[in-house]
Design a protein around this motif. Structure first.
Motif, PDB file in Angstrom:
ATOM      1  N   GLY A  41       0.784  -1.234   0.000  1.00  0.00           N
ATOM      2  CA  GLY A  41       0.000   0.000   0.000  1.00  0.00           C
ATOM      3  C   GLY A  41       0.809   1.274   0.000  1.00  0.00           C
ATOM      4  O   GLY A  41       0.250   2.362  -0.090  1.00  0.00           O
ATOM      5  N   GLY A  42       2.126   1.169   0.100  1.00  0.00           N
ATOM      6  CA  GLY A  42       2.926   2.389   0.184  1.00  0.00           C
ATOM      7  C   GLY A  42       4.219   2.311  -0.585  1.00  0.00           C
ATOM      8  O   GLY A  42       4.529   1.317  -1.241  1.00  0.00           O
ATOM      9  N   GLY A  43       4.994   3.385  -0.491  1.00  0.00           N
ATOM     10  CA  GLY A  43       6.309   3.437  -1.137  1.00  0.00           C
ATOM     11  C   GLY A  43       6.213   3.161  -2.624  1.00  0.00           C
ATOM     12  O   GLY A  43       5.305   3.614  -3.303  1.00  0.00           O
ATOM     13  N   LYS A  44       7.175   2.399  -3.127  1.00  0.00           N
ATOM     14  CA  LYS A  44       7.230   2.141  -4.578  1.00  0.00           C
ATOM     15  C   LYS A  44       6.085   1.264  -5.071  1.00  0.00           C
ATOM     16  O   LYS A  44       5.862   1.153  -6.271  1.00  0.00           O
ATOM     17  CB  LYS A  44       8.572   1.521  -4.961  1.00  0.00           C
ATOM     18  CG  LYS A  44       8.842   0.153  -4.395  1.00  0.00           C
ATOM     19  CD  LYS A  44      10.215  -0.327  -4.831  1.00  0.00           C
ATOM     20  CE  LYS A  44      10.611  -1.609  -4.135  1.00  0.00           C
ATOM     21  NZ  LYS A  44      11.949  -2.028  -4.529  1.00  0.00           N
ATOM     22  N   GLY A  47      -0.525   2.243  -4.821  1.00  0.00           N
ATOM     23  CA  GLY A  47      -1.467   2.174  -5.939  1.00  0.00           C
ATOM     24  C   GLY A  47      -1.626   0.781  -6.529  1.00  0.00           C
ATOM     25  O   GLY A  47      -2.466   0.575  -7.400  1.00  0.00           O
ATOM     26  N   THR A  48      -0.826  -0.182  -6.054  1.00  0.00           N
ATOM     27  CA  THR A  48      -0.878  -1.542  -6.598  1.00  0.00           C
ATOM     28  C   THR A  48      -2.258  -2.163  -6.465  1.00  0.00           C
ATOM     29  O   THR A  48      -2.707  -2.881  -7.355  1.00  0.00           O
ATOM     30  CB  THR A  48       0.163  -2.437  -5.876  1.00  0.00           C
ATOM     31  OG1 THR A  48       1.457  -1.933  -6.152  1.00  0.00           O
ATOM     32  CG2 THR A  48       0.075  -3.877  -6.324  1.00  0.00           C
ATOM     33  N   LEU A  49      -2.941  -1.904  -5.367  1.00  0.00           N
ATOM     34  CA  LEU A  49      -4.204  -2.575  -5.090  1.00  0.00           C
ATOM     35  C   LEU A  49      -5.419  -1.912  -5.732  1.00  0.00           C
ATOM     36  O   LEU A  49      -6.415  -2.579  -6.011  1.00  0.00           O
ATOM     37  CB  LEU A  49      -4.413  -2.679  -3.576  1.00  0.00           C
ATOM     38  CG  LEU A  49      -3.376  -3.546  -2.863  1.00  0.00           C
ATOM     39  CD1 LEU A  49      -3.437  -3.328  -1.367  1.00  0.00           C
ATOM     40  CD2 LEU A  49      -3.579  -5.008  -3.212  1.00  0.00           C
ATOM     41  N   GLU A  50      -5.334  -0.618  -5.996  1.00  0.00           N
ATOM     42  CA  GLU A  50      -6.484   0.103  -6.539  1.00  0.00           C
ATOM     43  C   GLU A  50      -6.870  -0.433  -7.905  1.00  0.00           C
ATOM     44  O   GLU A  50      -6.074  -0.408  -8.838  1.00  0.00           O
ATOM     45  CB  GLU A  50      -6.172   1.592  -6.644  1.00  0.00           C
ATOM     46  CG  GLU A  50      -6.123   2.289  -5.311  1.00  0.00           C
ATOM     47  CD  GLU A  50      -5.839   3.769  -5.454  1.00  0.00           C
ATOM     48  OE1 GLU A  50      -6.357   4.388  -6.418  1.00  0.00           O
ATOM     49  OE2 GLU A  50      -5.105   4.284  -4.615  1.00  0.00           O
ATOM     50  N   HIS A  51      -8.088  -0.943  -8.002  1.00  0.00           N
ATOM     51  CA  HIS A  51      -8.661  -1.452  -9.250  1.00  0.00           C
ATOM     52  C   HIS A  51      -7.882  -2.623  -9.852  1.00  0.00           C
ATOM     53  O   HIS A  51      -7.979  -2.885 -11.048  1.00  0.00           O
ATOM     54  CB  HIS A  51      -8.825  -0.332 -10.280  1.00  0.00           C
ATOM     55  CG  HIS A  51      -9.616   0.819  -9.755  1.00  0.00           C
ATOM     56  ND1 HIS A  51     -10.955   0.706  -9.442  1.00  0.00           N
ATOM     57  CD2 HIS A  51      -9.256   2.083  -9.442  1.00  0.00           C
ATOM     58  CE1 HIS A  51     -11.390   1.869  -8.978  1.00  0.00           C
ATOM     59  NE2 HIS A  51     -10.384   2.718  -8.956  1.00  0.00           N
ATOM     60  N   ALA A  52      -7.114  -3.309  -9.045  1.00  0.00           N
ATOM     61  CA  ALA A  52      -6.301  -4.421  -9.547  1.00  0.00           C
ATOM     62  C   ALA A  52      -7.159  -5.627  -9.910  1.00  0.00           C
ATOM     63  O   ALA A  52      -8.197  -5.885  -9.308  1.00  0.00           O
ATOM     64  CB  ALA A  52      -5.269  -4.837  -8.496  1.00  0.00           C
TER      65      ALA A  52
END
Length: 187
Positions: A41-44, A47-52
């Protein structure tokens, strides 16, 4: 077991109970899941989880994929072949009322059908020490399940080297659990 955060925060999942020793059910502990999803959920990885679109290989109870749905993923395809695991997985999907956002494939993770769409996030949690991860990942790629830039989260008893075509981006250790995070397509 419970969902750690997100829209289903605190919701209990079906109890594994004594389970089935032959099924190799080893749900990811709540504290490990919480730490892993904080990383995702953070750092690099923000955004990984949003709309995945998520592929959960060797899904077991589905805790990883369901946590991803709770934290913003749009859809999860769960893959497992164990009778006990599938019963628990289906019960957990029902408990959270996410049937519209989930698909269950009753399949050996090394024998996947052709995908209808690739996934951005792959959870790979094979039975420890049986060398099933690499062939399952290769089959998923071959059958179109893994997006060109997908993130792979591989849980095993030891750190995993990135197979050809992947780059390891992070490695975490939680007791006897190692999480290797890899990105497809980077050199």
């Amino acid at each position: 077991m419970r969902i750690v955060a997100g829209r289903f925060r605190g919701r209990a999942l079906a109890a594994v109970g004594k389970g089935d020793a032959a099924a190799h059910l080893r749900p990811t502990a709540d504290r490990v899941r919480e730490s892993l999803f904080n990383v995702l959920g953070g750092g690099k990885f923000a955004g990984t989880l949003e709309h995945a679109r998520v592929l959960d290989l060797f899904a077991g109870t589905g805790a990883l994929g369901l946590e991803a749905l709770s934290r913003g993923a749009d859809h999860v395809t769960f893959v497992d072949s164990g009778r006990k695991a599938l019963a628990l997985l289906r019960e957990n999907i029902r408990l959270l009322d996410v049937e519209a956002d989930a698909r269950v494939l009753t399949s050996d993770a090394r024998r996947l059908p052709q995908a209808s769409a690739p996934c951005d996030l792959i959870f790979l949690d094979p039975p420890y020490g049986q060398n099933l991860g690499k062939p399952a990942l290769a089959k998923a790629a071959e059958m179109g399940w893994i997006d060109a830039n997908a993130l792979v989260v591989w849980e095993e008893k030891s750190p995993q080297d990135a197979p050809e075509g992947y780059t390891r981006e992070d490695n975490r250790r939680y007791g006897d659990t190692h999480i290797s995070i890899m990105r497809r397509g980077l050199a």
